[in-house]
Scaffold this motif. Structure first.
Motif, PDB file in Angstrom:
ATOM      1  N   ALA A 125       0.847  -1.192   0.000  1.00  0.00           N
ATOM      2  CA  ALA A 125       0.000   0.000   0.000  1.00  0.00           C
ATOM      3  C   ALA A 125       0.882   1.241   0.000  1.00  0.00           C
ATOM      4  N   LEU A 126       0.652   2.120  -0.965  1.00  0.00           N
ATOM      5  CA  LEU A 126       1.447   3.331  -1.132  1.00  0.00           C
ATOM      6  C   LEU A 126       0.555   4.561  -1.053  1.00  0.00           C
ATOM      7  N   ARG A 127       1.159   5.646  -0.630  1.00  0.00           N
ATOM      8  CA  ARG A 127       0.492   6.942  -0.656  1.00  0.00           C
ATOM      9  C   ARG A 127       1.325   7.877  -1.503  1.00  0.00           C
ATOM     10  N   ALA A 128       0.735   8.364  -2.582  1.00  0.00           N
ATOM     11  CA  ALA A 128       1.418   9.292  -3.477  1.00  0.00           C
ATOM     12  C   ALA A 128       1.119  10.705  -3.000  1.00  0.00           C
ATOM     13  N   GLY A 129       2.165  11.412  -2.552  1.00  0.00           N
ATOM     14  CA  GLY A 129       1.996  12.754  -2.016  1.00  0.00           C
ATOM     15  C   GLY A 129       2.806  13.773  -2.790  1.00  0.00           C
ATOM     16  N   SER A 130       2.268  15.000  -2.822  1.00  0.00           N
ATOM     17  CA  SER A 130       2.938  16.097  -3.513  1.00  0.00           C
ATOM     18  C   SER A 130       2.713  17.373  -2.715  1.00  0.00           C
ATOM     19  N   THR A 131       3.673  18.286  -2.801  1.00  0.00           N
ATOM     20  CA  THR A 131       3.530  19.559  -2.110  1.00  0.00           C
ATOM     21  C   THR A 131       2.538  20.481  -2.788  1.00  0.00           C
ATOM     22  N   SER A 132       2.205  20.197  -4.041  1.00  0.00           N
ATOM     23  CA  SER A 132       1.317  21.099  -4.780  1.00  0.00           C
ATOM     24  C   SER A 132       0.130  20.398  -5.412  1.00  0.00           C
TER      25      SER A 132
END
Length: 790
Positions: free
Chosen positions: A578-585
């Motif tokens: 299980a992955l969480r794709a995160g971005s600052t924008s």
């Protein structure tokens, strides 16, 4: 500590001189947002040089009548050495106070001033590569950092820095003399123009948070109270025998006062006055010496590396400690004062030893306190903070102090099996239990505290060593490009290949969405009880071989078939990661990918490797932005600085494995214990020697050799320190085992780590009694012959 803590107000002169504000332009793509409680900024773009703000534009932002002088901080290349450098004209009045002149004069064109720590002197030549030589004409000192090695001048050829931009570090800027103070209301406009602001008027304008009561303050109060009790208890136990020595020597004098009509209250007052006078004198001397040592020592320590501001005496804690010392000294004389009031005047004047009366209820009270302390320790062990364990240990310690006279009497039964000198020593110690118990309890308290600290510290070290983890094997070099254009990355890759010839490089990739926003693919796993968040790497078979340190056919086949290769067993559930794709924008996303477990190169290594196909099937594009190699840069390597010349956005990291060593400060506790145990034992031994003068005189009169007399004195020291060390070992082990849980657990279900530093414990429990015995063995034992009345 107060002197070596330089506050923002105290450090303003070194940073601003006589100027009203200091302005530093940020690189292009840096979004600044300063706030009264700090500053934050985000970095974007390629890190290319910013479109330079001209001084006239900056002055216009600050208002008419503003005067600016430029400065630039960086490093100067002097042969193979790089030293800090400040490019500024120190002759300008705006720089007054930034550096003080010690020798010579401030530099003009083609001249420099140096700090005394730089090793340069007046008349020396300073030359950096490709620049004309500069003459040293002055020696300057930083107001708060005497260890600073710096070169200062108006025209320096600064070398490019390999550090990221930070407003308090390297970079160019201006000092400003403004017609009106620069306040927080002016900061947003200056931030928007790309200027980081430090203003003289901004510190007093900073709003202060209202005072609130937090649960942590309760723990702080409990911890402080436990510390105070321990300090007073230890001081009383150590000083008590010393006051008892005076009481024994003045016993006849006090008896004569009582025979002439002195009441018990008079005798108590006399002995308590001793405690008040001696404790007060010691407290006054210690306070004066402490203030003097702090004021004189802070600048000396700062020269070894650190800072020191103006001499500051925090009177509240200083006077609090002084009052604590005065109270402890007076309390230490309390038991001798009670004994003086109860002594039998006739027996003392006749030269007979006073009878010892036991209190039958005290062993029971001591046992109850010890059991209550053990129960509290069991409860405190489950608490997240170690302060509660120490608080419970205080209860155990007080109970053992109350039990000590009973323990002395109990262990005295072994005296019949000992040789004559030791038999005389032990029987005398049992006969004078009030004197012996105080010294034994002091040794016990010191030993218990030091053993508990040793077990807790060693357990914490072992837990940190076991908790160490990395997503890369030891010896791997990683070069990350961050967010940058393809052309910049290609230049960086080519420069890396040129700087590392014959070193195989494996590529790593970066995930981006359709709008070009960078995403990090992370998962969470517990490692040694600590919740750890890892970023999954994206790569191919070459990177997999580096991460495993070998070719694994099964892992390679899984990666080729589009499965993630995971090195954290707890992260894989039902064959998926299980992955969480995160971005600052951009918005965050959750996804699951098929995964297999594999064995990494190192036992402490975790992490995961994703094939590009899986990432692209999830809707992301991939772009090469990382390079990996099994390569250890040699000492003094300039690889980071060389790659930073291509772009400042590069990050170079080398995995060195777990490098921490056990805290050497643990052995400083042994030094403190040495002083307290040996000092307390010798004080009690001196008291024993005073009490045993008639017996020793008799032994000498009938022909006892000096060695026997020494063995009698040394036997007292061995008995006191040995019994105290053994009891302290048991108490300290209980507390240390209890401490290991709050110091090494990080949540529910996480087992505690327990480690005992055996060399340290043996040195405390065996070494200290041996040293105390040896010290007593070499003391003077021969007495002048005296006439005795029978």
């Amino acid at each position: 500590m107060a002197t070596m803590t330089v506050t923002g107000r105290e450090g303003q002169v070194a940073e601003l001189g006589a100027a009203d504000a200091r302005l530093v332009p940020a690189p292009a793509g840096t979004v600044l947002r300063q706030e009264p409680n700090g500053a934050s900024w985000t970095t974007e773009g390629d890190g290319a040089a910013a479109s330079e703000l001209r001084a006239a534009e900056v002055a216009a932002l600050l208002g008419p009548g503003t005067r600016l002088i430029p400065f630039n901080t960086g490093v100067l290349q002097l042969g193979t050495e790089r030293v800090d450098a400040l490019e500024i004209d120190l002759r300008d009045p705006l720089t007054k106070g930034m550096l003080t002149l010690a020798e010579g004069r401030f530099p003009a064109a083609r001249e420099v001033a140096v700090t005394s720590a730089s090793g340069l002197r007046l008349g020396d030549l300073v030359q950096s590569p490709g620049a004309a030589p500069l003459t040293v004409v002055g020696v300057v000192e930083h107001p708060h950092r005497p260890s600073l090695r710096q070169v200062v001048g108006p025209d320096l050829s600064l070398a490019p820095s390999d550090q990221f931009w930070s407003p308090g570090e390297y970079g160019a800027g201006w000092l400003a003399d403004t017609p009106k103070p620069v306040v927080w209301a002016d900061v947003p406009a200056l931030n928007k123009a790309g200027l980081y602001v430090t203003s003289r008027a901004m510190i007093p304008d900073s709003p202060r948070a209202p005072a609130r009561f937090f649960p942590a303050e309760v723990q702080h109060t409990v911890g402080l109270g436990a510390m105070v009790v321990m300090v007073v208890l230890e001081t009383v136990l150590l000083a008590g025998p010393a006051f008892a020595v005076g009481l024994r020597r003045r016993r006849r004098e006090l008896a004569e006062i009582a025979a002439q009509g002195g009441s018990a209250r008079h005798l108590r007052t006399i002995v308590l006055a001793d405690g008040l006078v001696l404790g007060g004198a010691a407290t006054f001397m210690a306070t004066v010496l402490g203030i003097g040592a702090g004021a004189l020592g802070a600048p000396i320590v700062a020269r070894w590396g650190g800072q020191a501001g103006p001499v500051e005496v925090p009177w509240a804690p200083v006077l609090g400690v002084a009052a604590l010392g005065l109270i402890a000294g007076t309390v230490a004389a309390l038991v001798p004062a009670v004994q003086a009031a109860r002594q039998d005047t006739v027996s003392v004047l006749a030269g007979r030893a006073p009878a010892v009366a036991d209190r039958p209820g005290w062993p029971l009270a001591g046992g109850v306190l010890v059991l209550a302390g053990l129960a509290a320790t069991v409860v405190a062990r489950r608490q997240p903070d170690s302060l509660w364990v120490w608080s419970a240990a205080v209860l155990v310690m007080i109970g053992l102090v109350v039990l000590t006279p009973w323990l002395v009497r109990l262990t005295g039964r072994v005296a019949t099996r000992l040789r004559l000198p030791l038999r005389v020593s032990v029987r005398d110690a049992v006969r004078h239990r009030s004197r012996t118990a105080s010294a034994v309890a002091a040794v016990m308290a010191v030993t218990a505290t030091v053993v508990a600290v040793g077990i807790g510290t060693q357990s914490e070290y072992m837990d940190r060593r076991n908790a160490y983890t990395s997503a890369r094997p030891t010896g791997m070099l990683a070069i990350w490009g961050g967010t940058m254009a393809d052309g910049t990355w290609n230049k960086l890759r080519a420069e890396t290949a040129r700087r590392l010839p014959n070193v195989p490089l494996a590529a790593g990739y970066q995930a981006k969405d359709v709008e070009g926003r960078r995403y990090a693919l992370r998962y969470t796993v517990r490692w040694n009880g600590i919740r750890t968040r890892r970023t999954a790497a994206i790569g191919d078979q070459a990177l997999l071989r580096l991460l495993q340190g070998r070719h694994d056919p099964q892992a390679a086949a899984a990666l080729a078939s589009g499965k993630a290769v995971v090195f954290d067993a707890a992260a894989v559930h039902d064959g998926k990661l299980a992955l969480r794709a995160g971005s600052t924008s951009g918005p965050a996303r959750k996804l699951e990918v098929p995964a297999v477990l594999a064995t990494p190169a190192d036992e402490h290594q975790g992490g995961a490797l994703l094939p590009r196909t899986v990432v692209e099937q999830a809707g992301f594009a991939t772009a090469e932005r990382a390079l990996y190699a099994m390569y250890r840069p040699p000492a003094g390597s300039t690889l980071g600085r060389d790659l930073a010349k291509v772009t400042r956005r590069v990050t170079v990291a080398s995995e060195e494995g777990y490098r921490n060593v056990p805290d050497p400060g643990l052995w400083s506790w042994l030094v403190g214990a040495l002083v307290l145990v040996v000092g307390g034992t010798l004080a009690a031994t001196g008291l024993a020697a005073a009490d045993m003068r008639p017996e020793r005189s008799t032994m000498m009169a009938i022909g006892a050799p000096p060695g026997t007399l020494r063995m009698v004195v040394a036997g007292q020291a061995l008995y006191i320190s040995g019994l105290g060390a053994l009891v302290g070992l048991v108490a300290g082990t209980v507390t240390g085992v209890a401490l290991s849980r709050p110091m090494t657990t990080h949540g529910a279900g996480d087992p505690a780590t327990l480690a005992i530093p055996w060399p340290f414990v043996i040195a405390v429990v065996v070494g200290l009694p041996v040293l105390a015995t040896v010290a007593a063995l070499i003391t003077r034992t021969r007495l002048p012959l005296a006439r005795r009345l029978l």
